[in-house]
Design an enzyme around this catalytic site. Sequence first.
Site, PDB file in Angstrom:
ATOM      1  N   ASP A 104      58.925  -9.044  10.437  1.00  0.00           N
ATOM      2  CA  ASP A 104      60.338  -8.911  10.786  1.00  0.00           C
ATOM      3  C   ASP A 104      60.474  -7.675  11.668  1.00  0.00           C
ATOM      4  OD1 ASP A 104      63.062  -8.495  10.957  1.00  0.00           O
ATOM      5  OD2 ASP A 104      63.449  -8.735   8.806  1.00  0.00           O
ATOM      6  N   SER A 157      69.357  -9.505  28.599  1.00  0.00           N
ATOM      7  CA  SER A 157      70.161 -10.682  28.899  1.00  0.00           C
ATOM      8  C   SER A 157      71.169 -10.327  29.973  1.00  0.00           C
ATOM      9  CB  SER A 157      70.886 -11.185  27.649  1.00  0.00           C
ATOM     10  OG  SER A 157      71.791 -12.228  27.978  1.00  0.00           O
ATOM     11  N   TYR A 211      76.256  -9.088  20.345  1.00  0.00           N
ATOM     12  CA  TYR A 211      75.047  -9.501  21.068  1.00  0.00           C
ATOM     13  C   TYR A 211      75.027  -8.850  22.448  1.00  0.00           C
ATOM     14  CZ  TYR A 211      71.647 -12.589  23.323  1.00  0.00           C
ATOM     15  OH  TYR A 211      70.570 -13.086  24.005  1.00  0.00           O
ATOM     16  N   LYS A 265      72.246  -6.063  23.964  1.00  0.00           N
ATOM     17  CA  LYS A 265      71.480  -6.265  25.190  1.00  0.00           C
ATOM     18  C   LYS A 265      71.761  -5.160  26.214  1.00  0.00           C
ATOM     19  CE  LYS A 265      69.399  -9.886  23.744  1.00  0.00           C
ATOM     20  NZ  LYS A 265      67.961  -9.832  23.456  1.00  0.00           N
TER      21      LYS A 265
END
Length: 328
Positions: A110, A189, A202, A206
């Site tokens: 992980d 991203s 998110y 990024k």
Amino acid sequence: MGACLMDLIQNILNVIVPPLMIISLFIVYPLYLIYKLLHFIKRLITSENVAGKVVLVTGAASGIGEQICYEYARRRARLVLVDITDDLLGRVVRNVRSFGSPEVISITADVSKEDDCKRFVEEAVKHFHRLDHLVNNAGIARVKLYEEIKSFSDFSYVMDVNFWGGAYATHFAIAHLRKTRGKIIVMASSVGWYPFPRFSFYNASKAAVITFYETLRTEIGNSNIGITIVTPGLVKSALSQTEPAKSALGCIPMASPEQCGKAIVRSACRGDKYVVEPSWVNSLYLLKVLCPDLVESCNRFLFITSNKTAPPINGLHKALVSADHKSD
């Protein structure tokens, strides 16, 4: 008196710096473009041969990470596949061997856990005695409007995986990469700079990745470690094909993971600093810089107003936590 003087200096700089910058750009930019062209030609000619070299890929069990593994395998690199989902790794290991990798090992870990990152880097180096490329691909997404969030703890794992996962692995790998003049490939991203609604945390993770590795590139610039920052657009994946995600993402065209994986490995071997795939996504960056108010208005109309009734994604199955940027 001192504060007044500093304020005066700042006011003077506010007036003279912008025009000086514009004048400097007119003089320097043509020379810069020539330099970039020559540098690009050099990279095309001197693309790295990774046959026999050791490549560690996180989030290797599916999506973009899986395709990156296959592309490195075609180039006959030796591979270390890392993922949280052990049951999916076996299939990828078999495929990697069939694609031509001379040797491959898999490690269940992980990336949000510092000890796990230290362990898989150490196991890779212990087995192969070197490390040439570190591909920080691991990532997850949670999709929800900010005002709908009930518990922020549900979203902390996004930052733990997307940002800290790469930071941990990079920390433990740098010493080994310095010995081989290796490369770090990091999956950011396009939403790291484009404000895509429903993906606020998110997007933030990024953006942190992009800024962190740009800073790291400056700090370790003299150590011969190349850093390639990948900012893909929307990529077809398990998460992007769920009904809630389809509602949030609308009718945006998606690239295939195969296409994205090939472009990433090709650019990494060339030593590119940035990869945008598909390349048309670059135009959104220009639009955001030149017309930020227009971008905000369009986003609000297209993605928030029209999707107000879209059901939120409340959780991700463990298989989707397999760190493959399924929302990219």
